[in-house]
Design a protein around this motif. Structure first.
Motif, mmCIF file in Angstrom:
data_model
loop_
_atom_site.group_PDB
_atom_site.id
_atom_site.type_symbol
_atom_site.label_atom_id
_atom_site.label_comp_id
_atom_site.label_asym_id
_atom_site.label_seq_id
_atom_site.Cartn_x
_atom_site.Cartn_y
_atom_site.Cartn_z
ATOM 1 N N ASN A 30 0.806 -1.214 0.000
ATOM 2 C CA ASN A 30 0.000 0.000 0.000
ATOM 3 C C ASN A 30 0.845 1.272 0.000
ATOM 4 N N ILE A 31 2.155 1.120 -0.093
ATOM 5 C CA ILE A 31 3.033 2.285 -0.073
ATOM 6 C C ILE A 31 3.291 2.751 -1.508
ATOM 7 N N HIS A 32 3.070 4.037 -1.750
ATOM 8 C CA HIS A 32 3.219 4.615 -3.078
ATOM 9 C C HIS A 32 4.595 5.282 -3.189
ATOM 10 N N ARG A 33 5.387 4.840 -4.149
ATOM 11 C CA ARG A 33 6.749 5.328 -4.317
ATOM 12 C C ARG A 33 6.750 6.607 -5.157
ATOM 13 N N ILE A 34 7.428 7.630 -4.633
ATOM 14 C CA ILE A 34 7.388 8.966 -5.233
ATOM 15 C C ILE A 34 8.785 9.440 -5.592
ATOM 16 N N LEU A 35 8.905 10.047 -6.774
ATOM 17 C CA LEU A 35 10.125 10.728 -7.199
ATOM 18 C C LEU A 35 9.857 12.230 -7.168
ATOM 19 N N ILE A 36 10.727 12.987 -6.489
ATOM 20 C CA ILE A 36 10.600 14.443 -6.406
ATOM 21 C C ILE A 36 11.575 15.070 -7.400
ATOM 22 N N VAL A 37 11.057 15.934 -8.275
ATOM 23 C CA VAL A 37 11.891 16.574 -9.290
ATOM 24 C C VAL A 37 11.705 18.089 -9.185
ATOM 25 N N ASP A 38 12.735 18.756 -8.696
ATOM 26 C CA ASP A 38 12.672 20.206 -8.516
ATOM 27 C C ASP A 38 14.102 20.735 -8.478
ATOM 28 N N SER A 39 14.328 21.890 -9.075
ATOM 29 C CA SER A 39 15.686 22.426 -9.142
ATOM 30 C C SER A 39 16.153 23.050 -7.834
ATOM 31 N N GLN A 40 15.241 23.215 -6.869
ATOM 32 C CA GLN A 40 15.581 23.873 -5.602
ATOM 33 C C GLN A 40 15.776 22.835 -4.491
ATOM 34 N N PRO A 41 17.007 22.649 -4.000
ATOM 35 C CA PRO A 41 17.260 21.650 -2.953
ATOM 36 C C PRO A 41 16.436 21.866 -1.693
ATOM 37 N N LEU A 42 16.254 23.124 -1.285
ATOM 38 C CA LEU A 42 15.494 23.385 -0.062
ATOM 39 C C LEU A 42 14.046 22.931 -0.197
ATOM 40 N N PHE A 43 13.477 23.122 -1.377
ATOM 41 C CA PHE A 43 12.104 22.673 -1.573
ATOM 42 C C PHE A 43 12.034 21.149 -1.546
ATOM 43 N N ARG A 44 12.973 20.489 -2.211
ATOM 44 C CA ARG A 44 12.972 19.028 -2.197
ATOM 45 C C ARG A 44 13.105 18.503 -0.777
ATOM 46 N N ASP A 45 13.993 19.117 0.008
ATOM 47 C CA ASP A 45 14.175 18.691 1.392
ATOM 48 C C ASP A 45 12.883 18.847 2.186
ATOM 49 N N GLY A 46 12.225 19.985 2.013
ATOM 50 C CA GLY A 46 10.996 20.233 2.757
ATOM 51 C C GLY A 46 9.894 19.265 2.387
ATOM 52 N N LEU A 47 9.736 19.009 1.097
ATOM 53 C CA LEU A 47 8.689 18.087 0.658
ATOM 54 C C LEU A 47 8.982 16.667 1.114
ATOM 55 N N ARG A 48 10.243 16.235 0.984
ATOM 56 C CA ARG A 48 10.612 14.894 1.438
ATOM 57 C C ARG A 48 10.371 14.732 2.932
ATOM 58 N N SER A 49 10.745 15.743 3.718
ATOM 59 C CA SER A 49 10.566 15.668 5.173
ATOM 60 C C SER A 49 9.099 15.519 5.541
ATOM 61 N N HIS A 50 8.250 16.185 4.777
ATOM 62 C CA HIS A 50 6.817 16.097 5.061
ATOM 63 C C HIS A 50 6.262 14.731 4.649
ATOM 64 N N LEU A 51 6.688 14.226 3.511
ATOM 65 C CA LEU A 51 6.164 12.945 3.032
ATOM 66 C C LEU A 51 6.617 11.782 3.905
ATOM 67 N N VAL A 52 7.787 11.913 4.540
ATOM 68 C CA VAL A 52 8.282 10.861 5.441
ATOM 69 C C VAL A 52 7.284 10.566 6.548
ATOM 70 N N ASN A 53 6.531 11.586 6.937
ATOM 71 C CA ASN A 53 5.555 11.424 8.020
ATOM 72 C C ASN A 53 4.226 10.859 7.551
ATOM 73 N N GLN A 54 4.106 10.574 6.254
ATOM 74 C CA GLN A 54 2.862 10.010 5.720
ATOM 75 C C GLN A 54 3.098 8.530 5.423
ATOM 76 N N PRO A 55 2.459 7.624 6.151
ATOM 77 C CA PRO A 55 2.785 6.195 6.029
ATOM 78 C C PRO A 55 2.507 5.590 4.658
ATOM 79 N N GLU A 56 1.630 6.214 3.874
ATOM 80 C CA GLU A 56 1.308 5.624 2.566
ATOM 81 C C GLU A 56 2.262 6.044 1.463
ATOM 82 N N PHE A 57 3.207 6.975 1.756
ATOM 83 C CA PHE A 57 4.131 7.459 0.734
ATOM 84 C C PHE A 57 5.581 7.155 1.114
ATOM 85 N N ALA A 58 6.395 6.887 0.086
ATOM 86 C CA ALA A 58 7.832 6.698 0.289
ATOM 87 C C ALA A 58 8.569 7.381 -0.856
ATOM 88 N N VAL A 59 9.539 8.225 -0.541
ATOM 89 C CA VAL A 59 10.324 8.911 -1.566
ATOM 90 C C VAL A 59 11.422 7.968 -2.045
#
Length: 233
Positions: A5-34
């Motif tokens: 039930n875990i959905h694997r996600i690829l984050i594509v963005d030129s801004q490292p800070l945005f990628r870090d923030g989005l990844r940190s938030h998704l880590v707390n969602q049990p159904e998603f994995a970066v």
């Protein structure tokens, strides 16, 4: 059992800070994995081939091309991948284009984190996510709405709009040609076509229009985008 039930996600963005923030938030969602991150189109395509993510979350601006090209190429490589564009660009200009290119959702980076999670959950359930305004716009288009209600940029092709955007960012024709791997004469031809479609008489007037459009479409008066919100959560 749970892993199915875990959905694997690829984050594509030129801004490292945005990628870090989005990844940190998704880590707390049990159904998603970066499963990976990329800052360019070339890097993203390599990871799509290697990781076969279920969902790609991406911006539209990259140093090596435009996000519309990434959407199309990603769908060729991995036909079942779902793509959500998470952008600072005006949805009135880009949402319909990204959906027609093959994306399954468009949402602004200025949306609250909960809104972005709602969009992600809809997309992994097989639905298409777009705001009510975009949905109505696409419906009106399909019903042959009056031409006078269209924005002038609606008549630009995706490539023309890409060049128009870069002109609005202050890039010269030579720099645009280099970035998009086109000849200078090809960019000049696109500029002439845009002048006719937009009803402008000269190159400087085209650039003035492009700069004004770029200012308006980036929503500079909006609050901090989602990256700041995610970093704080």
């Amino acid at each position: 059992m749970q892993a199915a039930n875990i959905h694997r996600i690829l984050i594509v963005d030129s801004q490292p800070l945005f990628r870090d923030g989005l990844r940190s938030h998704l880590v707390n969602q049990p159904e998603f994995a970066v499963c990976g991150e990329a800052e360019s189109i070339n890097e993203a395509l390599k990871l799509i081939r290697k990781e076969r993510p279920e969902l790609v979350i991406m911006e539209l601006d990259f140093a090596d091309g435009h996000g519309l090209d990434l959407i199309r190429q990603a769908k060729v490589i991995h036909q079942t991948v779902r793509i959500m564009v998470l952008s600072t660009h005006d949805e009135g200009v880009y949402a319909e284009r990204v959906l027609r290119a093959g994306a399954t959702g468009f949402i602004s980076k200025y949306e609250p984190a909960d809104g972005i999670l709602t969009a992600l959950r809809m997309i992994v359930r097989g639905q298409i996510y777009a705001s009510a305004e975009v949905t109505q716009r696409m419906l009106n288009t399909s019903l042959h709405r009056i031409d006078g209600q269209h924005s002038a940029t609606d008549h630009l092709t995706d490539r023309e709009l890409e060049i128009y955007q870069l002109l609005g960012q202050g890039m010269s024709s030579r720099a645009i040609a280099s970035r998009l791997h086109l000849s200078n004469s090809t960019v000049d031809t696109y500029r002439e076509r845009m002048k006719k479609k937009l009803g402008v008489q000269s190159g400087p007037e085209l650039i003035r229009h492009a700069i004004q459009w770029a200012i308006e479409s980036t929503r500079g008066d909006s609050p901090s985008p989602i990256g700041a919100t995610l970093d704080a959560s």
